[in-house]
Design a protein around this motif. Structure first.
Motif, PDB file in Angstrom:
ATOM      1  N   SER A 205       4.234   2.439 -34.357  1.00 32.36           N
ATOM      2  CA  SER A 205       3.838   1.287 -35.167  1.00 32.36           C
ATOM      3  C   SER A 205       2.344   0.996 -35.157  1.00 32.36           C
ATOM      4  N   HIS A 206       1.634   1.515 -34.153  1.00 31.65           N
ATOM      5  CA  HIS A 206       0.206   1.213 -34.035  1.00 31.65           C
ATOM      6  C   HIS A 206      -0.559   2.482 -33.650  1.00 31.65           C
ATOM      7  N   VAL A 245      17.402   0.079 -33.469  1.00 39.08           N
ATOM      8  CA  VAL A 245      16.401  -0.829 -32.910  1.00 39.08           C
ATOM      9  C   VAL A 245      15.308  -1.044 -33.955  1.00 39.08           C
ATOM     10  N   LEU A 246      15.174  -2.280 -34.399  1.00 36.46           N
ATOM     11  CA  LEU A 246      14.187  -2.630 -35.414  1.00 36.46           C
ATOM     12  C   LEU A 246      12.817  -2.899 -34.803  1.00 36.46           C
ATOM     13  N   PRO A 267       8.648   1.516 -38.025  1.00 38.41           N
ATOM     14  CA  PRO A 267       7.892   1.394 -39.281  1.00 38.41           C
ATOM     15  C   PRO A 267       8.772   1.420 -40.528  1.00 38.41           C
ATOM     16  N   GLU A 268       9.963   1.993 -40.441  1.00 35.62           N
ATOM     17  CA  GLU A 268      10.853   2.035 -41.602  1.00 35.62           C
ATOM     18  C   GLU A 268      11.298   0.634 -42.036  1.00 35.62           C
ATOM     19  N   SER A 273       9.276  -7.409 -41.921  1.00 34.73           N
ATOM     20  CA  SER A 273       8.512  -8.194 -40.936  1.00 34.73           C
ATOM     21  C   SER A 273       9.203  -8.251 -39.577  1.00 34.73           C
ATOM     22  N   VAL A 274       9.792  -7.129 -39.163  1.00 32.21           N
ATOM     23  CA  VAL A 274      10.573  -7.129 -37.919  1.00 32.21           C
ATOM     24  C   VAL A 274       9.697  -7.343 -36.688  1.00 32.21           C
ATOM     25  N   GLY A 275       8.413  -6.973 -36.772  1.00 25.84           N
ATOM     26  CA  GLY A 275       7.529  -7.155 -35.632  1.00 25.84           C
ATOM     27  C   GLY A 275       7.347  -8.617 -35.278  1.00 25.84           C
TER      28      GLY A 275
END
Length: 325
Positions: A205-206, A245-246, A267-268, A273-275
């Protein structure tokens, strides 16, 4: 009776405090020698170590864990991953403890004491720095970072009501969209078995976290999760739908505060806005458990303030011991 320094290795301190028999509590778990021992095993920081207990008669009143390199003393732990650092000393013993510390530094030919990760609540900031100034020692402090802190209300609706209006509406809209698209649930895990899921999502994700998680750092996170789990502090928090797992959070709960140490997401599902929602739901879980605060730890990421965090300064200080007049 006088204050005495009893030298022990960091491993010996870790074992001693694991027994829980010395009666010394820590404001932050970062100060525990067990956590610092995990760091040392993975990174082997340079310098000569000065570690041990400070006692008054038969009572343990504090501990010291420093490394000295080229005349400069620092905390053993690295401020890049130890958000808060300080000296551990029992209330009522600070004056004697810090007088002994200054003598110990002089005996070890320390010219400069560099301290990072201090807050206004730190005993080093509150007591050692004024003491050094009284002795004519040069002290220079600067704000190095901020650490947003959210004081938790009694229920989640009060939390939402306390957010800035636009952010409150946005979070409700995002949560509604997620719930209309999937069937999300929050899962809180207290064992380290699923740590690789979190580490993988951090990398995915990063891009900067993918660089950050080199082999030594990955070793550190895994061993830290083991140690936090053994102490009962670990909280791996997963936002899931079915078995997918989101998003995932690396948290620890300590002294009725939940700390957010790191996070990642799939990322999918970034369009949902799951983060940020995983963090909001972790806050909701903290409120339901009756916690006093949610500490986002160091960093000025916007989401921390959007979720209600209030800025707390974190300082870096330099004490030039050979400046004493």
């Amino acid at each position: 009776m006088v204050y005495v320094f009893k030298e022990l290795s960091l491993e010996e301190l870790s074992s001693d405090f694991a027994s829980g028999q010395n009666g010394l509590n820590f404001v932050y778990p970062f100060l525990h020698p067990g956590w610092q021992s995990v760091w040392q095993k993975c990174f082997s920081p340079p310098g000569r170590q000065v570690c041990g207990l400070v006692t008054l008669g038969s009572e343990t009143v504090g501990l010291i864990a420093l490394r000295i390199d080229s005349g400069v003393a620092r905390f053993i732990a690295d401020g890049n991953v130890f958000d808060y650092l300080d000296f551990a000393v029992k209330p009522g013993h600070q004056a004697g403890y810090f007088e002994l510390l200054l003598k110990l530094l002089k005996q070890n030919q320390v010219e400069v004491l560099e301290l990072e990760g201090l807050t206004a609540r730190s005993q080093a900031y509150d007591i050692l720095l004024p003491l050094a100034k009284e002795k004519g020692i040069l002290v220079v402090c600067e704000q190095a970072d901020v650490s947003p802190l959210l004081e938790l209300p009694a229920d989640f609706e009060k939390y939402l009501a306390g957010l800035e209006k636009h952010q409150r509406h946005e979070l409700k809209r995002k949560l509604r969209r997620l719930e209309e698209t999937l069937t999300p649930r929050l899962e809180v895990v207290t064992s380290p078995g699923d740590i690789d899921i979190l580490l993988d999502q951090m990398e995915l994700s990063h891009p900067e976290k993918a660089i950050f998680l080199n082999p030594e750092m990955r070793c550190y996170f895994k061993q830290l999760a083991d140690w936090l789990g053994s102490q009962g502090y670990l909280r791996l928090i997963f936002l899931k739908t079915g078995e997918t797992v989101l998003a995932s959070l690396f948290c620890f709960d300590y002294n009725n505060i939940r700390y957010l140490y790191n996070s990642g997401y799939n990322p999918e599902y970034s369009h949902l806005s799951v983060g940020v929602l995983s963090k909001m739901l972790a806050i909701k879980d903290s409120i339901e458990k009756g916690y006093d605060a949610f500490d986002f730890l160091r960093g000025e990421e916007k989401y921390k303030f959007h979720l209600g965090g209030k800025s707390q300064p974190v300082y870096r200080c330099r004490i030039t011991l050979d400046s004493q007049v």
